[in-house]
Design an enzyme around this catalytic site. Structure first.
Site, PDB file in Angstrom:
ATOM      1  N   LYS A 139     -12.536  -0.008  12.341  1.00 21.47           N
ATOM      2  CA  LYS A 139     -10.852   0.220  12.248  1.00 21.47           C
ATOM      3  C   LYS A 139     -11.061   1.245  14.174  1.00 21.47           C
ATOM      4  CE  LYS A 139      -7.864   1.151  10.214  1.00 21.47           C
ATOM      5  NZ  LYS A 139      -6.705  -0.099  10.043  1.00 21.47           N
TER       6      LYS A 139
ATOM      7  N   LEU B 164       1.319   3.802   2.231  1.00 21.48           N
ATOM      8  CA  LEU B 164       1.987   3.991   3.280  1.00 21.48           C
ATOM      9  C   LEU B 164       2.821   2.784   3.534  1.00 21.48           C
ATOM     10  CD1 LEU B 164       2.965   5.481   6.110  1.00 21.48           C
ATOM     11  CD2 LEU B 164       0.780   3.913   6.857  1.00 21.48           C
TER      12      LEU B 164
ATOM     13  N   GLY C  46       1.060  -1.031   0.060  1.00 26.50           N
ATOM     14  CA  GLY C  46       0.110  -0.120   0.212  1.00 26.50           C
ATOM     15  C   GLY C  46       0.935   1.502   0.106  1.00 26.50           C
TER      16      GLY C  46
ATOM     17  N   ASP D 185      -2.529 -13.475   3.983  1.00 24.57           N
ATOM     18  CA  ASP D 185      -3.513 -12.997   4.401  1.00 24.57           C
ATOM     19  C   ASP D 185      -4.234 -13.012   5.481  1.00 24.57           C
ATOM     20  OD1 ASP D 185      -6.717 -13.237   4.793  1.00 24.57           O
ATOM     21  OD2 ASP D 185      -7.180 -15.487   3.230  1.00 24.57           O
TER      22      ASP D 185
ATOM     23  N   TYR E 168     -16.769   1.176   8.163  1.00 27.76           N
ATOM     24  CA  TYR E 168     -15.104   1.618   7.937  1.00 27.76           C
ATOM     25  C   TYR E 168     -15.062   2.119   9.244  1.00 27.76           C
ATOM     26  CZ  TYR E 168     -10.807   3.035   6.610  1.00 27.76           C
ATOM     27  OH  TYR E 168      -9.443   3.313   6.601  1.00 27.76           O
TER      28      TYR E 168
ATOM     29  N   ALA F 148      -4.876  -3.314   5.940  1.00 30.05           N
ATOM     30  CA  ALA F 148      -6.960  -2.947   6.185  1.00 30.05           C
ATOM     31  C   ALA F 148      -8.156  -2.508   5.177  1.00 30.05           C
ATOM     32  CB  ALA F 148      -6.727  -1.303   6.357  1.00 30.05           C
TER      33      ALA F 148
ATOM     34  N   THR G  62      -7.782   5.133  12.287  1.00 24.25           N
ATOM     35  CA  THR G  62      -8.459   6.687  11.307  1.00 24.25           C
ATOM     36  C   THR G  62      -9.447   7.696  11.805  1.00 24.25           C
ATOM     37  OG1 THR G  62      -9.753   6.622   9.526  1.00 24.25           O
ATOM     38  CG2 THR G  62      -9.679   5.519  10.642  1.00 24.25           C
TER      39      THR G  62
END
Length: 290
Positions: A132, A15, A13, A39, A128, A63, A104
């Site tokens: 999180k 980041l 990703g 996974d 979402y 994520a 987040t």
């Protein structure tokens, strides 16, 4: 002296792709796992990988981030963001590794106009955000040496993000409409990565807000981006009602960096300064052909 080992989930990703090289340059021995390598919803596979590598720390960036899709597929969001996080946290604890969990601003409702500090009550507006927040709770429940690093409006050279989308659209259109009633904190992946490394080098566990400092709306963010990039395009402010989405977004998710300050970490630089550095770096990269 043996280099400390750091495992990074979600290394493919935006980041992870900046964090791994920075870890290496900082004297660590990082290993990055993307979805094809691991996974995280498979508890046995996660335990096997982490026991095999035996890292000193795990940075969990993997994520489910499809915010609108999560409204229709909450099972997938919770499978990755809650169950997957539990698997990573349990495995990290089993080998005695520190854990950094990336969360987040969407754990907050975005009401009012006071910056959100780490101790304020969470109240997500969408699936979402709920998934999180569940990951945060699990990390603090099953792991003993954890950091939760909440971040917001992340962008960088890799992957899909608002900044790259705006630059692409500016090459196709003369006029753009950008939402002006959502205010937050942009965060450059390089600055976020450096802050994560500082956390890893400490024993000051807990929840942190990690974004660049200051605030802006998406409209102001886009305007400043085009100014820095020397792009001539008309940008018009619009309300969120102009572009309705399945998932509600926080109207105001500006962070206060109370925990960073209280624990003696350096302040995050202003978002405008970070964006300027990104634009220079990204322009040079584009001229070199990627």
């Amino acid at each position: 002296m043996e280099r400390k080992r750091i495992a990074v989930t979600g290394a493919g990703g935006q980041l992870g792709r900046d964090l791994c090289p920075l870890l290496e340059r900082s004297g660590y021995d990082p290993i990055g796992w993307d979805r094809s390598d691991l996974d995280i919803t498979d508890a046995q596979a996660v335990m096997r990988k982490i026991e095999e590598f035996r890292p000193d720390a795990v940075v969990h960036t993997a994520a489910y981030t499809k915010v609108d899709q999560a409204e229709k597929d909450s099972e997938a969001a919770y499978s990755v963001n809650a169950v997957g996080t539990r698997n990573v946290a349990l495995a990290a604890e089993a080998v005695g590794a520190k854990l950094v969990y990336i969360s987040t601003d969407y754990v907050f409702p975005g009401t009012g106009r006071d910056p959100w500090h780490e101790s304020r009550e969470t109240e997500p507006l969408n699936v979402y955000g709920h998934s999180k927040r569940a990951g945060e709770w699990i990390v603090s429940s099953v792991h003993s040496r954890w950091f939760v690093a909440r971040t917001s409006w992340v962008y960088g050279s890799h992957g899909h993000n608002f900044v790259k989308t705006m630059l692409h659209l500016a090459g196709e259109k003369d006029v753009l409409e950008v939402v002006n009633d959502q205010v937050g904190c942009p965060t450059y992946t390089v600055d976020l990565s450096q802050a994560i490394i500082r956390l890893l080098e400490s024993e000051k566990y807990g929840t942190y807000h990690v974004s660049n400092s200051g605030q802006c709306s998406w409209f102001e963010f886009a305007k400043r981006l085009f100014e820095l990039a020397g792009v001539s395009v008309q940008v018009n402010p619009v309300t969120s009602e102009r572009y309705p989405r399945p998932a509600k977004r926080p109207a105001y998710s500006v962070f206060e960096h109370r925990a960073l300050k209280a624990n003696g970490f350096p302040p995050m630089r202003p978002w405008e300064e970070a964006l300027s550095e990104f634009v220079t770096h990204y322009s040079d990269k584009e001229r070199r052909g990627g």
